[in-house]
Design an enzyme around this catalytic site. Structure first.
Site, PDB file in Angstrom:
ATOM      1  N   THR A   8     -13.661  18.227  47.448  1.00  0.00           N
ATOM      2  CA  THR A   8     -13.728  18.125  45.998  1.00  0.00           C
ATOM      3  C   THR A   8     -12.904  16.911  45.589  1.00  0.00           C
ATOM      4  OG1 THR A   8     -13.068  19.150  43.914  1.00  0.00           O
ATOM      5  CG2 THR A   8     -11.921  19.884  45.865  1.00  0.00           C
ATOM      6  N   ASN A   9     -13.469  16.094  44.742  1.00  0.00           N
ATOM      7  CA  ASN A   9     -12.804  14.860  44.329  1.00  0.00           C
ATOM      8  C   ASN A   9     -11.528  15.121  43.545  1.00  0.00           C
ATOM      9  OD1 ASN A   9     -14.789  12.285  44.720  1.00  0.00           O
ATOM     10  ND2 ASN A   9     -15.928  14.174  44.538  1.00  0.00           N
ATOM     11  N   THR A  10     -11.592  16.022  42.577  1.00  0.00           N
ATOM     12  CA  THR A  10     -10.434  16.271  41.716  1.00  0.00           C
ATOM     13  C   THR A  10      -9.231  16.761  42.520  1.00  0.00           C
ATOM     14  OG1 THR A  10     -11.881  16.709  39.833  1.00  0.00           O
ATOM     15  CG2 THR A  10      -9.627  17.522  39.685  1.00  0.00           C
ATOM     16  N   CYS A 120     -17.608  13.238  41.768  1.00  0.00           N
ATOM     17  CA  CYS A 120     -17.548  14.685  41.594  1.00  0.00           C
ATOM     18  C   CYS A 120     -18.696  15.283  42.386  1.00  0.00           C
ATOM     19  CB  CYS A 120     -17.656  15.057  40.118  1.00  0.00           C
ATOM     20  SG  CYS A 120     -17.657  16.846  39.845  1.00  0.00           S
ATOM     21  N   THR A 121     -18.412  16.315  43.138  1.00  0.00           N
ATOM     22  CA  THR A 121     -19.403  16.954  43.992  1.00  0.00           C
ATOM     23  C   THR A 121     -20.683  17.288  43.232  1.00  0.00           C
ATOM     24  OG1 THR A 121     -17.569  17.937  45.209  1.00  0.00           O
ATOM     25  CG2 THR A 121     -19.739  18.876  45.590  1.00  0.00           C
ATOM     26  N   GLU A 122     -20.557  17.842  42.043  1.00  0.00           N
ATOM     27  CA  GLU A 122     -21.710  18.339  41.302  1.00  0.00           C
ATOM     28  C   GLU A 122     -22.592  17.242  40.718  1.00  0.00           C
ATOM     29  OE1 GLU A 122     -18.834  21.510  41.780  1.00  0.00           O
ATOM     30  OE2 GLU A 122     -18.581  19.512  40.947  1.00  0.00           O
TER      31      GLU A 122
END
Length: 172
Positions: A8-10, A120-122
């Site tokens: 996850t990027n965050t 961001c993954t999404e």
């Protein structure tokens, strides 16, 4: 431990502390920057959560590789963030949200971005390379690919790109 992937990027906000504790490299920003520099680009637009776009933990990791990082203006950042949490995290993919992202991408390109980091993954549920006039860099795939190849005999091969379209989910 031979490897660890924070998918996850965050959460890369704490990657440096985790890396220091376990002594192995793991920052997603490094894999992303390597892909961007291999493409011979020097300026990228960054899309992601407001944390990823606005805080230094991710942008600084890209800039330490010699990249110039551009982010959308405040209103576009708010919309990008909202769409991630209020729609994409819930499996909702809307055409009007894709247009919001496409407009943000065009603005970043007009400001000098030569590529777009899907930070961001999404976002890959919504945006692919066909939605952008410049190359896109799907960070989760870029980060996970080497680890996947290392632990599986039939892992993905070759360069990763967003050429494979993301899975489209029906709107709720």
């Amino acid at each position: 431990m031979n490897g660890l992937v924070i998918c996850t990027n965050t959460m890369h906000k704490v990657a440096d502390q985790v890396q220091t504790s376990i002594g192995i490299p793991l920052h997603l920003g490094d894999a992303t920057a390597q892909a961007v520099t291999r493409a011979r680009l020097t300026a990228v637009g960054l899309l992601g959560t407001s944390f990823t776009m606005e805080q230094d933990f991710y942008r600084d990791r890209l800039t330490c590789h010699g990249l110039r990082v551009l982010i959308p203006p405040s209103h576009d950042r708010s919309e990008v963030h909202r769409i991630i949490y209020d729609e994409l995290c819930l499996g909702v993919v809307r055409e009007e949200s894709r247009q919001v992202y496409c407009d943000a991408i065009v603005g970043l390109v007009q400001s000098g971005a030569e590529g777009i980091v899907l930070g961001c993954t999404e976002i890959e549920l919504l945006i692919s390379d066909t939605d952008s006039p410049v190359p896109v860099f799907p960070t989760t795939r870029l980060h996970g690919a080497p680890y996947h190849r290392a632990v599986t005999a039939d892992g993905p091969t070759g360069a990763f790109s967003a050429a494979r379209p993301p899975r489209r989910l029906p709107a709720a």
